[in-house]
Design an enzyme around this catalytic site. Structure first.
Site, PDB file in Angstrom:
ATOM      1  N   ARG A 145       0.835  -1.210   0.000  1.00 27.32           N
ATOM      2  CA  ARG A 145       0.000   0.000   0.000  1.00 27.32           C
ATOM      3  C   ARG A 145       0.863   1.251   0.000  1.00 27.32           C
ATOM      4  NH1 ARG A 145      -4.589   1.803   4.524  1.00 27.32           N
ATOM      5  NH2 ARG A 145      -4.999   3.843   3.613  1.00 27.32           N
TER       6      ARG A 145
ATOM      7  N   ASN B 282     -10.718  -4.071  -1.192  1.00 28.00           N
ATOM      8  CA  ASN B 282     -10.602  -3.049  -2.235  1.00 28.00           C
ATOM      9  C   ASN B 282      -9.673  -3.487  -3.364  1.00 28.00           C
ATOM     10  OD1 ASN B 282     -12.263  -0.894  -1.317  1.00 28.00           O
ATOM     11  ND2 ASN B 282     -10.775  -0.474   0.308  1.00 28.00           N
TER      12      ASN B 282
ATOM     13  N   CYS C 297     -19.083  -1.689   1.122  1.00 22.96           N
ATOM     14  CA  CYS C 297     -18.212  -0.578   1.486  1.00 22.96           C
ATOM     15  C   CYS C 297     -18.851   0.159   2.645  1.00 22.96           C
ATOM     16  CB  CYS C 297     -18.041   0.364   0.285  1.00 22.96           C
ATOM     17  SG  CYS C 297     -16.984   1.803   0.592  1.00 22.96           S
TER      18      CYS C 297
ATOM     19  N   HIS D 271     -16.383   3.947  -4.336  1.00 29.81           N
ATOM     20  CA  HIS D 271     -15.481   5.073  -4.144  1.00 29.81           C
ATOM     21  C   HIS D 271     -15.634   6.133  -5.228  1.00 29.81           C
ATOM     22  CE1 HIS D 271     -12.545   2.822  -1.235  1.00 29.81           C
ATOM     23  NE2 HIS D 271     -13.797   2.843  -0.832  1.00 29.81           N
TER      24      HIS D 271
ATOM     25  N   TYR E 159     -13.810  10.447  -1.835  1.00 30.56           N
ATOM     26  CA  TYR E 159     -12.887  10.074  -2.909  1.00 30.56           C
ATOM     27  C   TYR E 159     -13.015  10.972  -4.128  1.00 30.56           C
ATOM     28  CZ  TYR E 159     -11.903   5.956  -0.159  1.00 30.56           C
ATOM     29  OH  TYR E 159     -11.522   5.122   0.855  1.00 30.56           O
TER      30      TYR E 159
END
Length: 421
Positions: free
Chosen positions: A90, A144, A164, A194, A244
């Site tokens: 990440r 995700n 989500c 998102h 987002y």
């Protein structure tokens, strides 16, 4: 009832366990299996999970295992919350795109594509194992990028619904601002995972009074601050975009901001180290306050609600989920995965009808859906050219030179996770 959580060694898991314990009448779990290859983390999380159940008087049995096949065998539902490559991967997703002047984020843009490429093959392998042991089990995906992963699962014929926590987070915040019960707030929530907008905030259900104008007029500053966007954007749109959307509406400013501070992955990694120390304390028998800063707020409530509905134990009449489009948004392919309000029962999720969308939203949804289709092809079949085309199609990249540079960086940073590289 047996549930399995793949990625059960996540520091998120005590949030889920707390929800299972509190809401046991809604979802009466007899056996909960936490599955994770990281045995050291799994032992710490599993120990705390058992103490939480014991403190709250939950009679269910909690089992931990690193064996996926054994863990999912005979499960009625399997929750996926895994992170291939961990926080280290990440951290890369959030940093190398910045070198090209693009947003570094783990679920959208170039970083989101990298996560999809690492994740889709692993999830599909787990899903096949679930199908071999119990073809009737539901798969609930919290991994995700949820939209792409859920689309991969559905296209492979699995019984899957994506989840989500953005929508339930909005529901809880709006309810507090409006001083009403959360269950009385119905969101006109539409878009892709998102990439969503709240176009209405209704009291009591789909046909209720729309309180969105009142919400924005009386609490616009609070809503905008929560989104980390100027109030002017929210007022001019007249809807509430997801957090987002700031990556799209304020791209260059966000890139400059991200360059000046540690990545979110670095912050989360430090939190995880502290949380795991806490989880190892044999006197701890509740989720610690620090966990709220980790993310995933209200995930447990949403997961319990969805699992209860899929398994025939009730659940809320309407839930925001990721499911197949099937004409709900007529400008998208039927097999696209959208995030909308739906009715959910033992047959799956059925989206509620959505009024015709303003081109301002429909255009971006269509653009990102095209990217997601290309991203899934790259995840399933590999190849530099497929990665390049997906990046070129993404509105946060969109330029030939950027797509070329990002393709090389993506492959270089993820080679160990890409079988074809």
């Amino acid at each position: 009832m047996k549930l399995a959580v793949v990625g059960g060694g996540s520091t998120y898991t005590p949030e889920l366990i707390d929800g299972f314990a509190r809401l046991r009448d809604t979802l009466p779990i007899e056996e909960l299996v936490l599955v994770d290859p990281a045995a050291d983390r799994l032992e710490l999380v599993g120990g705390l999970a058992r103490r939480i159940f014991a403190k709250q008087g939950h009679p269910g049995r909690i089992v931990t295992t690193s064996d996926v096949d054994a863990g999912v065998a005979d499960a009625d539902a399997v929750l996926l919350q895994l992170r291939v490559g961990g926080q280290a991967a990440r951290n890369q997703d959030e940093t190398w795109p910045l070198e090209c002047g693009c947003v570094g984020q783990e679920t959208t843009g170039a970083g989101g594509l990298a996560k999809a490429l690492r994740t889709v093959p692993v999830v599909l392998d787990i899903a096949e194992r679930v199908r071999r042991t119990n073809p009737n089990a539901w798969i609930i995906d919290f991994t995700n990028p949820v939209g792409i992963v859920t689309r991969a699962l559905l296209q492979a014929g699995h019984k899957a619904v994506g989840l989500c926590n953005v929508a339930i987070g909005f529901q809880r915040k709006f309810a507090k601002l409006l001083d009403v019960a959360p269950g009385d707030v119905h969101l006109d929530h539409v878009g892709l995972n998102h990439l969503t907008w709240e176009t209405g905030v209704r009291l009591g259900g789909p046909g209720g009074d729309d309180l969105l104008p009142k919400l924005l007029a009386e609490h616009g500053d609070a809503v905008a601050a929560d989104l980390r966007m100027p109030r002017e954007i929210v007022d001019r749109l007249g809807v509430v975009p997801s957090y987002y959307l700031r990556y799209f509406y304020q791209h260059d400013a966000v890139v400059e901001e991200l360059k000046t501070k540690p990545s979110r992955a670095a912050e989360v990694a430090e939190m995880e180290r502290e949380l795991l120390k806490m989880y190892g304390d044999p006197t701890l028998d509740e989720k610690p306050e620090l966990l709220a800063k980790r993310g995933g707020a209200f995930y447990s409530e949403a997961a319990v609600d969805l699992a209860a509905s899929l398994l025939g134990n009730g659940g809320s009449p309407y839930q925001v989920v990721n499911t197949v489009n099937n004409g709900t948004l007529p400008f998208l392919p039927d097999d696209a995965v959208i995030e909308v309000q739906a009715t959910v029962d033992g047959k799956g999720a059925k989206p509620l009808s959505v009024p015709k969308l303003d081109p301002l939203y429909a255009g971006l949804i269509a653009n990102v859906t095209g990217y997601e289709d290309l991203a899934l092809q790259a995840a399933l079949h590999g190849g530099r050219d497929r990665v390049f085309k997906a990046l070129l199609a993404h509105p946060l990249v969109g330029q030939y030179t950027y797509a070329e540079q990002l393709t090389d960086r993506l492959i270089a940073h993820n080679r160990e996770h890409l079988a074809w590289a």
